[in-house]
Design a protein around this motif. Structure first.
Motif, short mmCIF file in Angstrom:
data_model
loop_
_atom_site.label_atom_id
_atom_site.label_comp_id
_atom_site.label_asym_id
_atom_site.label_seq_id
_atom_site.Cartn_x
_atom_site.Cartn_y
_atom_site.Cartn_z
N LYS A 150 0.82 -1.22 0.00
CA LYS A 150 0.00 0.00 0.00
C LYS A 150 0.85 1.27 0.00
O LYS A 150 0.32 2.37 0.05
CB LYS A 150 -0.93 0.00 1.22
CG LYS A 150 -1.96 -1.13 1.16
CD LYS A 150 -3.08 -0.96 2.14
CE LYS A 150 -4.14 -2.02 1.90
NZ LYS A 150 -4.81 -2.43 3.12
N CYS A 151 2.17 1.10 -0.04
CA CYS A 151 3.05 2.26 -0.05
C CYS A 151 3.16 2.81 -1.47
O CYS A 151 2.84 2.11 -2.43
CB CYS A 151 4.44 1.88 0.46
SG CYS A 151 4.40 1.10 2.09
N ARG A 152 3.63 4.03 -1.60
CA ARG A 152 3.72 4.65 -2.92
C ARG A 152 4.67 3.86 -3.82
O ARG A 152 4.41 3.67 -5.00
CB ARG A 152 4.19 6.10 -2.81
CG ARG A 152 4.11 6.85 -4.13
CD ARG A 152 4.62 8.26 -4.00
NE ARG A 152 3.91 9.00 -2.96
CZ ARG A 152 4.36 10.15 -2.43
NH1 ARG A 152 5.51 10.68 -2.85
NH2 ARG A 152 3.68 10.76 -1.50
N GLY A 155 8.06 -2.35 -3.32
CA GLY A 155 9.23 -2.81 -2.57
C GLY A 155 9.68 -1.82 -1.51
O GLY A 155 10.84 -1.84 -1.09
N CYS A 156 8.78 -0.96 -1.09
CA CYS A 156 9.08 0.02 -0.04
C CYS A 156 9.57 -0.71 1.21
O CYS A 156 8.96 -1.70 1.63
CB CYS A 156 7.83 0.84 0.28
SG CYS A 156 8.06 2.07 1.59
N MET A 157 10.69 -0.23 1.79
CA MET A 157 11.20 -0.89 2.99
C MET A 157 10.78 -0.16 4.25
O MET A 157 11.26 -0.45 5.35
CB MET A 157 12.70 -1.07 2.89
CG MET A 157 13.05 -2.23 1.96
SD MET A 157 14.77 -2.59 1.94
CE MET A 157 15.21 -1.76 0.42
N HIS A 158 9.91 0.81 4.09
CA HIS A 158 9.28 1.51 5.23
C HIS A 158 10.30 2.23 6.12
O HIS A 158 10.15 2.26 7.34
CB HIS A 158 8.44 0.54 6.09
CG HIS A 158 7.68 -0.48 5.30
ND1 HIS A 158 6.95 -0.16 4.18
CD2 HIS A 158 7.54 -1.82 5.46
CE1 HIS A 158 6.39 -1.26 3.70
NE2 HIS A 158 6.73 -2.28 4.45
N VAL A 159 11.36 2.75 5.51
CA VAL A 159 12.36 3.43 6.32
C VAL A 159 12.35 4.94 6.01
O VAL A 159 11.94 5.73 6.86
CB VAL A 159 13.76 2.83 6.11
CG1 VAL A 159 14.79 3.58 6.93
CG2 VAL A 159 13.75 1.36 6.52
N GLY A 163 5.53 8.57 1.18
CA GLY A 163 4.28 7.89 0.88
C GLY A 163 4.23 6.48 1.42
O GLY A 163 3.65 5.58 0.81
N CYS A 164 4.84 6.28 2.59
CA CYS A 164 4.91 4.93 3.15
C CYS A 164 3.70 4.65 4.05
O CYS A 164 3.44 5.37 5.02
CB CYS A 164 6.20 4.78 3.94
SG CYS A 164 6.28 3.24 4.86
N ALA A 165 2.98 3.60 3.73
CA ALA A 165 1.75 3.26 4.47
C ALA A 165 2.06 2.76 5.88
O ALA A 165 1.27 2.96 6.81
CB ALA A 165 0.97 2.19 3.70
N VAL A 166 3.22 2.12 6.05
CA VAL A 166 3.60 1.63 7.38
C VAL A 166 3.90 2.81 8.30
O VAL A 166 3.44 2.86 9.44
CB VAL A 166 4.79 0.65 7.28
CG1 VAL A 166 5.40 0.38 8.65
CG2 VAL A 166 4.34 -0.66 6.64
N LYS A 167 4.69 3.76 7.77
CA LYS A 167 5.02 4.93 8.59
C LYS A 167 3.75 5.71 8.96
O LYS A 167 3.63 6.23 10.07
CB LYS A 167 6.02 5.84 7.87
CG LYS A 167 7.46 5.37 8.07
CD LYS A 167 8.45 6.48 7.79
CE LYS A 167 8.57 6.69 6.28
NZ LYS A 167 9.62 7.66 5.95
ZN LIG Z 1 6.45 1.61 3.19
#
Ligand SMILES: [Zn+2]
Ligand SMILES: Nc1nc2c(ncn2[C@@H]2O[C@H](COP(=O)(O)OP(=O)(O)OP(=O)(O)O)[C@@H](O)[C@H]2O)c(=O)[nH]1
Ligand SMILES: [Mg+2]
Length: 196
Positions: A150-152, A155-159, A163-167
């Motif tokens: 769901k991130c922009r 392969g977003c590593m959420h760091v 546009g990071c869905a986890v953050k």
């Molecule tokens: Zn992310």
């Protein structure tokens, strides 16, 4: 990490008599999304031990955790007929360097009751994750799963990606901040290890 390898895991907090309700609640909140049941026990006061027996029943279970948390004390409590006899598994205070007199030095498996075994292991002082790539670390945090994809960026590593869905979920209080902090700390650790 255990869930990722399909090993059913329970997080057991011992020495609960030393903690207040507020701290227990904060731990419960921290780990509620991690995919493991959390229990609070006291090997000293014999509280929660029946719950442990229920969980162990019919299985072979490994006790793993930092040195000094009471793994061997709990093991001794669970072995039948040993209450008044000499301790089966050595326990003791942990010295300042983290290796106490009675610290467990080898893993040993004990029979709790029919078809039920428990393995007491030496405690660890740090966690070594040699086989985990930083690109895979996010999959070890179950509470991130609902936001995966769901991130922009693919392969977003959420760091540090925008546009990071986890953050966003951390900001919204849906993912526990301390767990996310653990994630970024371990992520950095793996990254730095690879560099040198
Ligand atoms: Zn992310
Ligand atoms: N206050 C309190 N102390 C406990 C409890 N359970 C164990 N302890 C004490 O904690 C100390 C360490 O216990 P151990 O059972 O040796 O810890 P361990 O996890 O086996 O440690 P390692 O073998 O080094 O990995 C001992 O002094 C125990 O008496 C508890 O529920 N409450
Ligand atoms: Mg021990």
């Amino acid at each position: 990490m255990m869930n990722y390898q399909s090993v059913p895991t329970v997080v057991c907090f011992n020495k609960e008599e030393l903690s207040d309700d507020e701290y227990k609640e904060s731990l419960r909140k921290k780990y509620e999304g991690c995919g493991c049941e959390c229990i609070f026990i006291s090997a000293k006061n014999n509280s929660g031990i029946e719950k442990v027996r229920d969980i162990l029943n019919g299985k072979t279970t490994v006790l793993a955790g930092p040195s000094g948390v009471g793994k061997s004390t709990l093991t001794n409590l669970l072995i039948p007929g040993m209450e008044d006899e000499q301790e089966v598994s050595q326990t003791g205070e942990v010295s300042r360097i983290g290796r106490g007199r009675h610290t467990t030095r080898h893993s040993e498996i004990y029979n709790v009751c029919k078809d039920t075994y428990i393995c007491d292991t030496p405690g660890f002082t740090s966690l070594n994750l040699p086989e985990v790539e930083k690109e895979d670390l996010r999959f070890y945090f179950e509470e991130f799963n609902p936001f995966e994809g769901k991130c922009r960026f693919n392969g977003c590593m959420h760091v540090s990606e925008p546009g990071c869905a986890v953050k966003q979920a951390v900001e919204d209080g849906v993912i526990n901040y301390d767990r996310y902090k653990s994630y970024t700390d371990i992520f950095e650790e793996i990254k730095n290890k690879k560099k040198y």
